[in-house]
Enzyme design. Structure first.
Site, mmCIF file in Angstrom:
data_model
loop_
_atom_site.group_PDB
_atom_site.id
_atom_site.type_symbol
_atom_site.label_atom_id
_atom_site.label_comp_id
_atom_site.label_asym_id
_atom_site.label_seq_id
_atom_site.Cartn_x
_atom_site.Cartn_y
_atom_site.Cartn_z
ATOM 1 N N ARG A 19 0.867 -1.170 0.000
ATOM 2 C CA ARG A 19 0.000 0.000 0.000
ATOM 3 C C ARG A 19 0.906 1.223 0.000
ATOM 4 N NH1 ARG A 19 -4.394 2.951 -1.322
ATOM 5 N NH2 ARG A 19 -4.590 4.701 0.114
ATOM 6 N N HIS A 66 0.844 5.039 0.758
ATOM 7 C CA HIS A 66 -0.026 5.992 1.446
ATOM 8 C C HIS A 66 0.680 7.336 1.561
ATOM 9 C CE1 HIS A 66 -3.417 6.836 4.216
ATOM 10 N NE2 HIS A 66 -2.549 7.650 4.806
ATOM 11 N N SER A 67 0.004 8.391 1.136
ATOM 12 C CA SER A 67 0.585 9.729 1.296
ATOM 13 C C SER A 67 0.088 10.324 2.602
ATOM 14 C CB SER A 67 0.186 10.635 0.135
ATOM 15 O OG SER A 67 0.770 10.155 -1.055
ATOM 16 N N CYS A 72 -1.322 12.276 5.655
ATOM 17 C CA CYS A 72 -2.465 13.167 5.812
ATOM 18 C C CYS A 72 -2.664 13.347 7.310
ATOM 19 C CB CYS A 72 -3.705 12.545 5.168
ATOM 20 S SG CYS A 72 -5.211 13.476 5.480
ATOM 21 N N CYS A 98 -8.493 9.000 4.148
ATOM 22 C CA CYS A 98 -7.112 8.574 4.404
ATOM 23 C C CYS A 98 -6.978 7.725 5.668
ATOM 24 C CB CYS A 98 -6.193 9.777 4.526
ATOM 25 S SG CYS A 98 -6.253 10.848 3.087
ATOM 26 N N ARG A 123 -1.859 15.843 -0.805
ATOM 27 C CA ARG A 123 -1.568 15.575 -2.224
ATOM 28 C C ARG A 123 -0.369 16.388 -2.711
ATOM 29 N NH1 ARG A 123 -7.668 15.077 -4.873
ATOM 30 N NH2 ARG A 123 -8.337 13.439 -3.476
ATOM 31 N N ASP A 145 -3.245 17.286 -8.411
ATOM 32 C CA ASP A 145 -2.526 16.282 -7.623
ATOM 33 C C ASP A 145 -1.038 16.468 -7.859
ATOM 34 O OD1 ASP A 145 -1.556 14.057 -6.298
ATOM 35 O OD2 ASP A 145 -3.200 12.782 -6.965
ATOM 36 N N ARG A 155 1.384 14.993 -6.225
ATOM 37 C CA ARG A 155 2.165 13.930 -5.608
ATOM 38 C C ARG A 155 3.200 13.370 -6.579
ATOM 39 N NH1 ARG A 155 -2.702 10.547 -2.963
ATOM 40 N NH2 ARG A 155 -3.570 11.033 -5.000
HETATM 41 ZN ZN ZN Z 1 -6.694 12.815 3.918
#
Ligand code: ZN
Length: 190
Positions: free
Chosen positions: A47, A49-50, A52, A65, A91, A123, A125
Site C-alpha cells: 500500500r 499511502h501519502s 495526511c 485517508c 496531495r 494532484d 504527488r
Molecule cells: Zn486525507
C-alpha cells in the site's frame, strides 16, 4: 538528482501487529515503510499511502485517508506486506495549503477546483521515491492495494509487476462529496 537513501531500521510493534519500520530520506522529505514478513523475491502486498495529518492522526472525516491507513495496516499485520508512508501532505501541497483548500471547499468548491484556485495542480504527488524504496527492499512483484489507476500505471511503466487489489471504505456524510469528486475528476475506481 533525487535520491532516496535508507537511514535506519527498527522494530515497531503496533496494535495491528509487529512490524519493522524503515526510515528513508529523500532530500528534505522523510518517508517510512512498515514491513511485515519477507519481501525479497516474493509477491508482496503493498500500500502506498501519502501522509495526511488530519485524516491519519486527527480522525478527520473530510477524507478517507485514516480509514484507508487503518484498513491497510490491519491487512498487512495479518497477512504480511508493506505500507509505504510518503512524506507528501495534502496531495503534495503541504498541510497549510490543504487547510486553505478546505476553506474554499467550505464555500462550495470541490477538491480539484479549490487546488486549482490556489495555483496547484489537482494532484502534486510524486511517486519516484516508491521505486527506490521497492528496489532497496528487493521487491519487483506486488499486489497493490489502491483505487488509483495512475499508481498502477506508474509502477508498471517502471518495470514492477502489479496486480491491483481494490481498497474499499464506507463513505460518511462529510466525505461523500470528496469521494464522488475523486471518482469523477481524478479517475479513481471504486
Ligand atoms: Zn486525507
Amino acid at each position: 538528482m533525487i535520491k532516496t537513501e535508507l537511514i535506519s531500521k527498527a522494530e515497531l510493534p503496533t496494535k495491528y501487529g509487529d512490524f519493522f519500520i524503515y526510515a528513508f530520506k529523500e532530500n528534505d522529505k522523510e518517508h517510512v515503510a512498515l514491513v511485515k514478513g519477507e519481501t525479497r523475491n516474493k509477491q508482496v502486498n503493498v500500500r502506498i499511502h501519502s501522509k495526511c495529518v488530519t485524516g491519519d492522526s486527527l480522525g478527520s472525516l473530510r477524507c478517507d485517508c485514516g480509514e484507508q491507513l487503518n484498513a491497510s495496516m490491519d491487512y498487512m499485520g495479518k497477512n504480511g506486506g508493506i505500507l509505504i508512508y510518503l512524506d507528501q501532505e495534502g496531495r503534495g501541497i503541504g498541510l497549510l495549503n490543504k487547510i486553505r483548500a478546505y476553506a474554499l471547499q467550505d464555500r462550495g468548491f470541490d477538491t480539484v477546483e479549490s487546488n486549482e484556485m490556489l495555483g496547484f495542480d489537482q494532484d502534486a504527488r510524486d511517486y519516484s521515491a516508491v521505486l527506490e524504496i521497492l528496489n532497496l527492499l528487493g521487491i519487483r512483484n506486488v499486489r497493490l492495494f489502491t483505487n488509483n489507476p495512475e499508481k498502477v500505471e506508474f509502477l508498471r511503466k517502471n518495470g514492477i509487476k502489479v496486480i491491483r487489489v481494490p481498497l474499499t471504505v464506507k463513505p460518511n456524510r462529510h466525505n461523500a462529496f470528496y469521494l464522488e469528486t475523486k471518482k469523477l475528476k481524478t479517475g479513481h475506481l471504486f
